[in-house]
Each structure stands twice: as structure tokens, then as C-alpha cells.
Design a protein around this motif. Structure first.
Motif, PDB file in Angstrom:
ATOM      1  N   ARG A 215     -47.818 -42.443 -26.333  1.00  0.00           N
ATOM      2  CA  ARG A 215     -48.928 -42.122 -27.228  1.00  0.00           C
ATOM      3  C   ARG A 215     -49.722 -43.393 -27.546  1.00  0.00           C
ATOM      4  N   VAL A 216     -50.981 -43.387 -27.162  1.00  0.00           N
ATOM      5  CA  VAL A 216     -51.865 -44.524 -27.457  1.00  0.00           C
ATOM      6  C   VAL A 216     -53.053 -43.963 -28.243  1.00  0.00           C
ATOM      7  N   THR A 217     -53.335 -44.528 -29.401  1.00  0.00           N
ATOM      8  CA  THR A 217     -54.486 -44.054 -30.188  1.00  0.00           C
ATOM      9  C   THR A 217     -55.621 -45.083 -30.082  1.00  0.00           C
ATOM     10  N   ALA A 218     -56.797 -44.688 -30.556  1.00  0.00           N
ATOM     11  CA  ALA A 218     -57.954 -45.596 -30.487  1.00  0.00           C
ATOM     12  C   ALA A 218     -57.656 -46.898 -31.237  1.00  0.00           C
ATOM     13  N   ALA A 219     -56.842 -46.804 -32.309  1.00  0.00           N
ATOM     14  CA  ALA A 219     -56.523 -48.008 -33.091  1.00  0.00           C
ATOM     15  C   ALA A 219     -55.672 -48.992 -32.288  1.00  0.00           C
ATOM     16  N   ASP A 220     -55.017 -48.519 -31.232  1.00  0.00           N
ATOM     17  CA  ASP A 220     -54.189 -49.403 -30.383  1.00  0.00           C
ATOM     18  C   ASP A 220     -55.023 -50.142 -29.336  1.00  0.00           C
ATOM     19  N   VAL A 221     -56.284 -49.762 -29.213  1.00  0.00           N
ATOM     20  CA  VAL A 221     -57.118 -50.312 -28.139  1.00  0.00           C
ATOM     21  C   VAL A 221     -57.916 -51.503 -28.669  1.00  0.00           C
ATOM     22  N   HIS A 222     -57.762 -52.650 -28.040  1.00  0.00           N
ATOM     23  CA  HIS A 222     -58.595 -53.806 -28.404  1.00  0.00           C
ATOM     24  C   HIS A 222     -60.027 -53.496 -27.944  1.00  0.00           C
ATOM     25  N   ARG A 223     -61.017 -53.715 -28.819  1.00  0.00           N
ATOM     26  CA  ARG A 223     -62.374 -53.267 -28.509  1.00  0.00           C
ATOM     27  C   ARG A 223     -63.412 -54.359 -28.755  1.00  0.00           C
ATOM     28  N   VAL A 253     -47.857 -53.797 -18.604  1.00  0.00           N
ATOM     29  CA  VAL A 253     -47.553 -55.232 -18.518  1.00  0.00           C
ATOM     30  C   VAL A 253     -46.032 -55.396 -18.504  1.00  0.00           C
ATOM     31  N   VAL A 254     -45.554 -56.148 -17.518  1.00  0.00           N
ATOM     32  CA  VAL A 254     -44.107 -56.387 -17.429  1.00  0.00           C
ATOM     33  C   VAL A 254     -43.861 -57.843 -17.795  1.00  0.00           C
ATOM     34  N   ASP A 255     -43.024 -58.086 -18.804  1.00  0.00           N
ATOM     35  CA  ASP A 255     -42.792 -59.479 -19.220  1.00  0.00           C
ATOM     36  C   ASP A 255     -41.682 -60.128 -18.386  1.00  0.00           C
ATOM     37  N   GLY A 256     -41.403 -61.385 -18.689  1.00  0.00           N
ATOM     38  CA  GLY A 256     -40.433 -62.165 -17.913  1.00  0.00           C
ATOM     39  C   GLY A 256     -39.060 -61.534 -17.839  1.00  0.00           C
ATOM     40  N   GLU A 257     -38.678 -60.800 -18.875  1.00  0.00           N
ATOM     41  CA  GLU A 257     -37.339 -60.163 -18.900  1.00  0.00           C
ATOM     42  C   GLU A 257     -37.370 -58.749 -18.330  1.00  0.00           C
ATOM     43  N   GLY A 258     -38.515 -58.350 -17.790  1.00  0.00           N
ATOM     44  CA  GLY A 258     -38.616 -57.011 -17.199  1.00  0.00           C
ATOM     45  C   GLY A 258     -38.988 -55.939 -18.218  1.00  0.00           C
ATOM     46  N   GLY A 259     -39.214 -56.333 -19.488  1.00  0.00           N
ATOM     47  CA  GLY A 259     -39.620 -55.355 -20.515  1.00  0.00           C
ATOM     48  C   GLY A 259     -41.056 -54.910 -20.267  1.00  0.00           C
ATOM     49  N   GLU A 260     -41.302 -53.631 -20.482  1.00  0.00           N
ATOM     50  CA  GLU A 260     -42.642 -53.104 -20.214  1.00  0.00           C
ATOM     51  C   GLU A 260     -43.378 -52.793 -21.504  1.00  0.00           C
ATOM     52  N   SER A 261     -44.683 -52.981 -21.475  1.00  0.00           N
ATOM     53  CA  SER A 261     -45.517 -52.582 -22.604  1.00  0.00           C
ATOM     54  C   SER A 261     -46.862 -52.133 -22.054  1.00  0.00           C
ATOM     55  N   VAL A 262     -47.670 -51.536 -22.927  1.00  0.00           N
ATOM     56  CA  VAL A 262     -48.977 -51.028 -22.512  1.00  0.00           C
ATOM     57  C   VAL A 262     -50.064 -51.867 -23.162  1.00  0.00           C
ATOM     58  N   SER A 263     -50.981 -52.341 -22.348  1.00  0.00           N
ATOM     59  CA  SER A 263     -52.159 -53.019 -22.875  1.00  0.00           C
ATOM     60  C   SER A 263     -53.353 -52.095 -22.658  1.00  0.00           C
ATOM     61  N   ALA A 264     -54.068 -51.789 -23.738  1.00  0.00           N
ATOM     62  CA  ALA A 264     -55.283 -50.971 -23.622  1.00  0.00           C
ATOM     63  C   ALA A 264     -56.411 -51.750 -24.279  1.00  0.00           C
ATOM     64  N   ARG A 265     -57.486 -51.969 -23.543  1.00  0.00           N
ATOM     65  CA  ARG A 265     -58.537 -52.842 -24.061  1.00  0.00           C
ATOM     66  C   ARG A 265     -59.891 -52.479 -23.466  1.00  0.00           C
ATOM     67  N   VAL A 266     -60.920 -52.762 -24.245  1.00  0.00           N
ATOM     68  CA  VAL A 266     -62.296 -52.510 -23.805  1.00  0.00           C
ATOM     69  C   VAL A 266     -63.091 -53.757 -24.102  1.00  0.00           C
ATOM     70  N   TYR A 267     -63.687 -54.336 -23.076  1.00  0.00           N
ATOM     71  CA  TYR A 267     -64.570 -55.486 -23.297  1.00  0.00           C
ATOM     72  C   TYR A 267     -65.454 -55.689 -22.077  1.00  0.00           C
ATOM     73  N   PRO A 268     -66.571 -56.410 -22.285  1.00  0.00           N
ATOM     74  CA  PRO A 268     -67.373 -56.740 -21.120  1.00  0.00           C
ATOM     75  C   PRO A 268     -66.663 -57.829 -20.324  1.00  0.00           C
ATOM     76  N   ALA A 269     -66.663 -57.712 -19.020  1.00  0.00           N
ATOM     77  CA  ALA A 269     -65.982 -58.717 -18.190  1.00  0.00           C
ATOM     78  C   ALA A 269     -66.762 -58.929 -16.908  1.00  0.00           C
ATOM     79  N   ALA A 338     -42.793 -43.740 -24.298  1.00  0.00           N
ATOM     80  CA  ALA A 338     -42.966 -44.387 -25.607  1.00  0.00           C
ATOM     81  C   ALA A 338     -42.944 -45.915 -25.506  1.00  0.00           C
ATOM     82  N   LEU A 339     -43.724 -46.458 -24.609  1.00  0.00           N
ATOM     83  CA  LEU A 339     -43.755 -47.920 -24.430  1.00  0.00           C
ATOM     84  C   LEU A 339     -44.446 -48.583 -25.628  1.00  0.00           C
ATOM     85  N   PRO A 340     -44.028 -49.794 -25.976  1.00  0.00           N
ATOM     86  CA  PRO A 340     -44.723 -50.485 -27.076  1.00  0.00           C
ATOM     87  C   PRO A 340     -46.131 -50.904 -26.638  1.00  0.00           C
ATOM     88  N   ILE A 341     -47.007 -51.054 -27.627  1.00  0.00           N
ATOM     89  CA  ILE A 341     -48.378 -51.513 -27.339  1.00  0.00           C
ATOM     90  C   ILE A 341     -48.386 -53.032 -27.390  1.00  0.00           C
TER      91      ILE A 341
END
Ligand code: HSE
Length: 431
Positions: A215-223, A253-269, A338-341
Motif C-alpha cells: 500500500r502506497v499513498t500519495a503522502a508516501d510519494v516524494h513530489r 530498492v534493495v539495500d546492502g543487506e538484501g532488504g527491500e523497500s519501495v521508493s516512489a517519487r515525482v520530479y523533473p529529471a 507490505a514493503l517499507p517506504i
């Protein structure tokens, strides 16, 4: 042929009127595909007297009563959170299926809506909420359900894509391009939701939820929006064979220890002009998906407009009608992972930094030292001289976004730096 599937239509603006038209004009064809007549049982609009073009006996201003009447499916095209949330929850609790294009509502309340749908055995379909006509959510939810999606990156807002494409083509500034877009009808009278990235952030939340079963909500998204983009940024991008796009990025995103998380973001690039998304111009949308087994996929088409969005709504309506005919329901929402944000500061990104610096010995060394102090590795440096100043363009390797921000702030304070001309993230190329 099964009994008719009775439809309540909430809202009859640009998209709703197309849905009503197609439901009427293609009634026989849709019935044959669904296995039952799909009948418009009522249309809720704020001012029935303003709609002489619609069948008057179907019109009502009482959306709540229409939702609770003898209908099987509620198609919601009003938008916003309240009072729509309450109406749709009532419909779902009573076992009525819901088809909606309401991205803001889904990005905020999808948990309670899908729980209501699950407990009553009703359908909740929302293909039109992201990227208009493009079949994208069903492929993520169904076709790719057996794969492991690693990234979804796309242009999901046509207004900002129109503005950035025009700036790239003409070299014009942001304000005059926005004015032109408004004059031509490409930007709304109040374009805030588009240009500040709220619209894209809601869509990113929906995409990330489906792609990563979380579950990812709009508040979880970097904007970040496009309001700060100037002609200098576009020019800096062009000089490096890149173009600027407002991107919605959902990444596992998989970190050095193999832990997974979700990155959600909106920006000009900045993305390379050779990237599949770079050629997506004007008001079009396109979404690029990476999955372990499928590899790279690309979805492209019209992301807004009456008929294109109605196509997605009708596709959902036929799916819901088919499910009703066989007495079942479509796939349920899956949030089992249910991955962490991942906070934006900890998300690996790359920066392009363009500086005006004094042209004298030791300047490059001073600037490079700041990068080293923040543990940011430089990937490329380019210098152009004119009189006593030089323009320095630096592209970094991937580093935590907070380290890159700190680097930029630190560099701006150096005496030898006359001006920070452009700072932008770089996407779409190897880090
Ligand atoms: N306002 C959106 C856009 C369309 O500019 O793409 C609806 O999601």
C-alpha cells in the motif's frame, strides 16, 4: 443473454458524456461482449437543467440516492475525496461494483475501498485513473502478476509534458510556455495539481501499490513540480544530449543487506535524448516498466481527454459486467508484500550540476573536494570558458539524495562559485 447490468453514472463532464454516448451508441456491441445488456440506469449531475443533451428521465442531482438504488455498478467520474468516498463505500458495502477514474481518492483511500470491495465480493476497477486510455493497471495487476517488477518510470501528466516539450522545442521560459498552454487549452484554468506534481504523485502511488504489492499513498510519494524549471535548465540538458521530463518513478530498492523497500517519487529529471521516454512529446503519456523475467516494457498513448479516458472506463465496465454474468469477481488488490517506504533522502539518485565559477587555478579542486567530503562520486566533468568565468558541468554517480542535496548546498557557499545555474536529477542511464 443474462439480465441487464444496471449502471449509475456519477458525473457527466468531458469523460462522463463520452461514456454515456458510447454506452448508448454501442449498446448492442457491448451487450454481446459482456454477455448481458449494460444499461445506463441513472446519471447524477450537479445541475440537471444544464444537460439538455442527455436523456432527461435518467438525470438526478441526488447522487447518494442513485448509488443506493437498484443499480449493479457505480461509475464514478466526479473526482475529489468527499463526498465521493462515502458514496463509493456505501455502494461497495452493498455489493455493487465500482469503476472509477478518481486517482486522488485511490491514492488516499485505496485500502478502505478495496477492503469494502473484498468483504462484499464486489469489483473495484480503476484503469482510467492512471494514463487515460493506456492499458497499464490491468497489465501490472494481472499480466505481470507472475513476474517481479523492479521499476515503473513514466510520464503520467500530459499538461507538464506539453509544457516541457514546448520549452525544449522553442527555448522559451516556463511562465510564457504555461501561458501559451493555457491559451491553447492544454493547461487547466487552475493548473496547480498538474504543474506542482500532485496529479502525477497520486498516479505514482497507484502504480507503486500495484507493482510492488504494497500500500502506497500519495503522502508516501516524494513530489516536486516543474515550476522552478527555467530555460537555463533545458539548455543545460540539451548541451549534454538530454531532455527534461516530469517523471513518476516507482522503484524497488534493495539495500546492502538484501532488504527491500519501495521508493516512489515525482520530479523533473534529465534523461538522455535517446531514452524511450525522451521522444514522448506534447500531451502524450508513456510508462516504462522493468521486470525480472519480462525485461523492459513500454506503454504509450493518450493520457487524458474525453474519448480516450472513456475507452478505459468502458473496458472496466465490460470486465465488471462479465464478472457479474458468471457470478464472480475480478482479481483482488494484493498488498501482501507490505514493503517499507524508502525516504527520499535515502534513495539513490544522480545529479547534474551546472555552475558558473571563477576561472583560476585550484577552483576545480575545491569543487571536487566538496563532493569527496559528502562521499559523492563524480561521473563526468565538463568545462567551458569565457573571459574570466568558466561554466562547470558535473554529473555524479548514484548517491543518497540527502548527500547530493548537502553537496549542492555546500558548493553554493564556495567563494569561487559565482552562480549555481542548474541542478537536476539524472535518470534513465546507468549509474
Ligand atoms: N490533468 C492530467 C494531465 C489528466 O494533464 O495529464 C488527467 O489525469
Amino acid at each position: 443473454m443474462a439480465d441487464p447490468v444496471k449502471v449509475a453514472l456519477l458525473g457527466c463532464g468531458t469523460v462522463g458524456s463520452e461514456v454515456a454516448r458510447l454506452l448508448t451508441e454501442q449498446a448492442d456491441e457491448l451487450a454481446a461482449r459482456a454477455g448481458a445488456p449494460v444499461e445506463l440506469a441513472g446519471i447524477a449531475v450537479r445541475r440537471p437543467d444544464k444537460h439538455p443533451e442527455l436523456p432527461q428521465h435518467l438525470l438526478t442531482s441526488d447522487a447518494e440516492s442513485l448509488v443506493l438504488s437498484d443499480v449493479d455498478v457505480v461509475v464514478e467520474l466526479i473526482g475529489g475525496i468527499e463526498p465521493v468516498r462515502g458514496w463509493l463505500l456505501s455502494a461497495l458495502h452493498k455489493g455493487k461494483s465500482v469503476v472509477t477514474a478518481n486517482k486522488a481518492l485511490l491514492a488516499e483511500c485505496s485500502a478502505e475501498l478495496s477492503e469494502a470491495a473484498d468483504s462484499a465480493g464486489a469489483d473495484l476497477y480503476f484503469e482510467a485513473a492512471v494514463a487515460g486510455a493506456i492499458p497499464l493497471l490491468r497489465p501490472l495487476r494481472e499480466s505481470l502478476a507472475g513476474d517481479r517488477i523492479t521499476k515503473v518510470m513514466g510520464i503520467v501528466n500530459g499538461t507538464t509534458n506539453y509544457i516541457l516539450s514546448a520549452m525544449d522545442t522553442t527555448g522559451s521560459g516556463y511562465a510564457e510556455t504555461l501561458e501559451e498552454a493555457s491559451r491553447l487549452g492544454y493547461a487547466e484554468a487552475d493548473p496547480t495539481a498538474d504543474i506542482d506534481g500532485y496529479d502525477a504523485a497520486s498516479k505514482a502511488a497507484i502504480l507503486a501499490s500495484l507493482a510492488f504489492h504494497t500500500r502506497v499513498t500519495a503522502a508516501d510519494v516524494h513530489r516536486e513540480g516543474i515550476g522552478a524549471i527555467g530555460a537555463a535548465d533545458i539548455e543545460a540538458a540539451k548541451a549534454l544530449g538530454r531532455t527534461v521530463k516530469l517523471l513518476a518513478i516507482c522503484e524497488r530498492v534493495v539495500d546492502g543487506e538484501g532488504g527491500e523497500s519501495v521508493s516512489a517519487r515525482v520530479y523533473p529529471a534529465m534523461i538522455p535524448r535517446t531514452h524511450q521516454l525522451a521522444g514522448v512529446g506534447g500531451a502524450f503519456n508513456a510508462v516504462y516498466v522493468e521486470a525480472d523475467a519480462a525485461g523492459e516494457l513500454m506503454f504509450f498513448g493518450q493520457g487524458a481527454g474525453g474519448a480516450p479516458t472513456a475507452s478505459a472506463v468502458l473496458g472496466d465496465l465490460v470486465a465488471v459486467a462479465r464478472n457479474r454474468v458468471v457470478g464472480g469477481r475480478g482479481p483482488r488488490e494484493s498488498a501482501h508484500a507490505a514493503l517499507p517506504i524508502r525516504p527520499m533522502g535515502m534513495t539513490p539518485t544522480r545529479y547534474h550540476i551546472s555552475l558558473d565559477v571563477a576561472d583560476k587555478p585550484g577552483v576545480l579542486a575545491q569543487v571536487a573536494l566538496v563532493f569527496a567530503e559528502h562521499d559523492v562520486s563524480i561521473a563526468a566533468v565538463r568545462q567551458r570558458d569565457s573571459d574570466s568565468t568558466a561554466s562547470l558541468v558535473i554529473v555524479t554517480h548514484a548517491a543518497a539524495d540527502s548527500a547530493l542535496q548537502a553537496t549542492v548546498n555546500h558548493i553554493a557557499e564556495l567563494d569561487v562559485v559565482r552562480e549555481v545555474i542548474s541542478v537536476m536529477r539524472v535518470e534513465g542511464e546507468d549509474s
